[in-house]
Design an enzyme around this catalytic site. Structure first.
Site, PDB file in Angstrom:
ATOM      1  N   LYS A   1       0.857  -1.205   0.000  1.00  0.00           N
ATOM      2  CA  LYS A   1       0.000   0.000   0.000  1.00  0.00           C
ATOM      3  C   LYS A   1       0.881   1.238   0.000  1.00  0.00           C
ATOM      4  O   LYS A   1       2.051   1.197   0.433  1.00  0.00           O
ATOM      5  CB  LYS A   1      -0.932   0.026   1.210  1.00  0.00           C
ATOM      6  CG  LYS A   1      -0.245   0.091   2.591  1.00  0.00           C
ATOM      7  CD  LYS A   1       0.038   1.487   3.109  1.00  0.00           C
ATOM      8  CE  LYS A   1       0.741   1.469   4.453  1.00  0.00           C
ATOM      9  NZ  LYS A   1       1.683   2.433   4.781  1.00  0.00           N
TER      10      LYS A   1
ATOM     11  N   ASP B   1      -2.838  -1.785  10.142  1.00  0.00           N
ATOM     12  CA  ASP B   1      -2.915  -1.674   8.678  1.00  0.00           C
ATOM     13  C   ASP B   1      -3.481  -2.935   8.032  1.00  0.00           C
ATOM     14  O   ASP B   1      -3.718  -2.956   6.815  1.00  0.00           O
ATOM     15  CB  ASP B   1      -1.511  -1.439   8.085  1.00  0.00           C
ATOM     16  CG  ASP B   1      -1.074   0.015   8.202  1.00  0.00           C
ATOM     17  OD1 ASP B   1      -1.911   0.862   8.568  1.00  0.00           O
ATOM     18  OD2 ASP B   1       0.117   0.290   7.928  1.00  0.00           O
TER      19      ASP B   1
HETATM   20  P1  ATP Z   1       4.003  -0.200   7.693  1.00  0.00           P
HETATM   21  O1  ATP Z   1       3.899   0.533   6.400  1.00  0.00           O
HETATM   22  O2  ATP Z   1       2.745  -1.003   8.035  1.00  0.00           O
HETATM   23  O3  ATP Z   1       4.511   0.618   8.829  1.00  0.00           O
HETATM   24  P2  ATP Z   1       6.531  -1.289   6.912  1.00  0.00           P
HETATM   25  O4  ATP Z   1       6.463  -1.526   5.438  1.00  0.00           O
HETATM   26  O5  ATP Z   1       7.179   0.000   7.336  1.00  0.00           O
HETATM   27  O6  ATP Z   1       5.062  -1.383   7.503  1.00  0.00           O
HETATM   28  P3  ATP Z   1       7.322  -4.025   7.347  1.00  0.00           P
HETATM   29  O7  ATP Z   1       7.903  -4.310   6.004  1.00  0.00           O
HETATM   30  O8  ATP Z   1       6.007  -4.609   7.659  1.00  0.00           O
HETATM   31  O9  ATP Z   1       7.294  -2.438   7.645  1.00  0.00           O
HETATM   32  O10 ATP Z   1       8.432  -4.495   8.405  1.00  0.00           O
HETATM   33  C1  ATP Z   1       8.463  -4.019   9.717  1.00  0.00           C
HETATM   34  C2  ATP Z   1       9.031  -5.106  10.634  1.00  0.00           C
HETATM   35  O11 ATP Z   1       8.142  -6.224  10.663  1.00  0.00           O
HETATM   36  C3  ATP Z   1      10.376  -5.637  10.213  1.00  0.00           C
HETATM   37  O12 ATP Z   1      11.262  -5.383  11.258  1.00  0.00           O
HETATM   38  C4  ATP Z   1      10.185  -7.130  10.022  1.00  0.00           C
HETATM   39  O13 ATP Z   1      11.225  -7.886  10.606  1.00  0.00           O
HETATM   40  C5  ATP Z   1       8.875  -7.452  10.709  1.00  0.00           C
HETATM   41  N1  ATP Z   1       8.031  -8.469  10.003  1.00  0.00           N
HETATM   42  C6  ATP Z   1       7.258  -9.380  10.603  1.00  0.00           C
HETATM   43  N2  ATP Z   1       6.622 -10.135   9.699  1.00  0.00           N
HETATM   44  C7  ATP Z   1       6.994  -9.694   8.484  1.00  0.00           C
HETATM   45  C8  ATP Z   1       6.666 -10.076   7.149  1.00  0.00           C
HETATM   46  N3  ATP Z   1       5.821 -11.084   6.883  1.00  0.00           N
HETATM   47  N4  ATP Z   1       7.225  -9.373   6.135  1.00  0.00           N
HETATM   48  C9  ATP Z   1       8.058  -8.327   6.406  1.00  0.00           C
HETATM   49  N5  ATP Z   1       8.415  -7.950   7.634  1.00  0.00           N
HETATM   50  C10 ATP Z   1       7.887  -8.610   8.683  1.00  0.00           C
END
Ligand code: ATP
Length: 294
Positions: A9, A140
């Site tokens: 997203k 989210d």
């Molecule tokens: P958001 O936009 O919801 O804040 P994000 O894109 O910034 O999310 P993610 O890629 O979801 O962040 O990763 C954040 C943390 O979640 C990482 O430190 C990762 O180790 C952990 N994590 C747990 N499960 C997953 C997964 N299935 N895929 C990616 N990261 C994951």
């Protein structure tokens, strides 16, 4: 076996309205699903929950936990709890969405597991029920279950589906550095924003097809926070705008910057930032809703 596409997203806007008594922030954000996606495969299993992940295509993928700390695993646990049944599942994920990037990479895997387990075990849960399960995994996750374009309020789980917007090309530029969402919100509380995105006005502009007016109103209150840690965000924005992007903004808590553009301009915009050191991805917005049909 079932396969689910776990779309990333972007936040077309992100506003924080205050800190709630329960410790969460009250938000108001316009969320948009894009084509960039992880692939999630689920198989029934008699041996509880298991998870394998090919994260070789993303930087830092080796740091993603492969146990119950993984959001996909958590989603399977919450699905089992909601149904009151020990529904075993073998989860296999191919990661393509960069992590800790503001693109909901983990949340969308969780959403795909919830949608997928509903199909795998023919539970016929409604979209509302799937979102209730998702809410327990992360704020989210409900949006990632539904997809398309939505206004997300509350702590992100109160969703209003918006009419589909025109499809745009999306150029994503992820500069070096990872941002913890918790850090960004905490730092925001010490420096709250004076400018806020006019979400209701933007939604009306979308409905009238006045995209150029809407783009001028896009705003993310966390951008100035993350910018202090990752100044490259400002350069990426101005370079992509100079190359003809309709709008360029940070997504979520960052540090990924997205540009929206007519699809034929996407290549030119990605060229403009190719020497910036950022990771570049080309994608498109996806307007169809992904939840169940009922
Ligand atoms: P958001 O936009 O919801 O804040 P994000 O894109 O910034 O999310 P993610 O890629 O979801 O962040 O990763 C954040 C943390 O979640 C990482 O430190 C990762 O180790 C952990 N994590 C747990 N499960 C997953 C997964 N299935 N895929 C990616 N990261 C994951």
């Amino acid at each position: 076996m079932v396969k689910e596409v776990a779309r990333a997203k972007i936040n077309l806007t992100l506003d924080i309205l205050g800190l709630r008594a329960d410790g969460y922030h009250e938000v108001s954000m316009i969320m948009q699903a894009i084509e960039l996606a992880d692939e999630v495969e689920l198989k029934k299993s008699l041996r509880g929950i298991s998870l394998t992940m090919d994260a070789t295509k993303i930087i830092g993928g080796e740091n993603i936990p492969l146990d119950e700390k993984n959001l996909a695993w958590k989603a399977a646990i919450e699905f089992q709890k909601f149904c009151g049944k020990n529904l075993g599942v073998e989860i296999s994920i191919t990661k393509k969405i960069p992590m800790a990037a503001g693109l909901a990479g983990g949340s969308t895997d969780a959403a795909a597991v919830i949608r997928g387990m509903n199909r795998l075990y023919e539970m016929n849960l409604s979209e509302e029920e799937l979102c209730k399960i998702g809410e327990r995994v992360g704020s989210d996750v409900p949006f990632c279950i539904i997809g398309g374009t939505c206004l997300a309020e509350g702590r992100g789980e109160i969703l209003t589906k918006l009419p589909p917007i025109k499809n745009f090309g999306v150029v994503l530029a992820k500069p070096h550095g990872e941002i913890s969402t918790a850090w960004a919100y905490k730092t925001y509380d010490e420096n709250p924003a004076k400018t806020h995105p006019p979400n209701k006005e933007i939604i009306e502009q979308f409905k009238r097809g006045e995209y150029d007016k809407a783009f001028k109103n896009f705003y993310n209150v966390l951008e100035n926070i993350t910018l202090k840690k990752i100044p490259a965000i400002a350069d990426l924005k101005s370079t992509m705008l100079a190359a003809g992007a309709n709008v360029a903004l940070m997504s979520g808590s960052g540090p990924t910057v997205f540009a929206l553009t007519d699809e034929q301009n996407a290549e030119k915009i990605s060229e403009s930032v190719k020497d910036s050191g950022a990771q570049i991805f080309l994608s498109v917005t996806r307007s169809e809703f992904l939840g169940t049909k009922n």
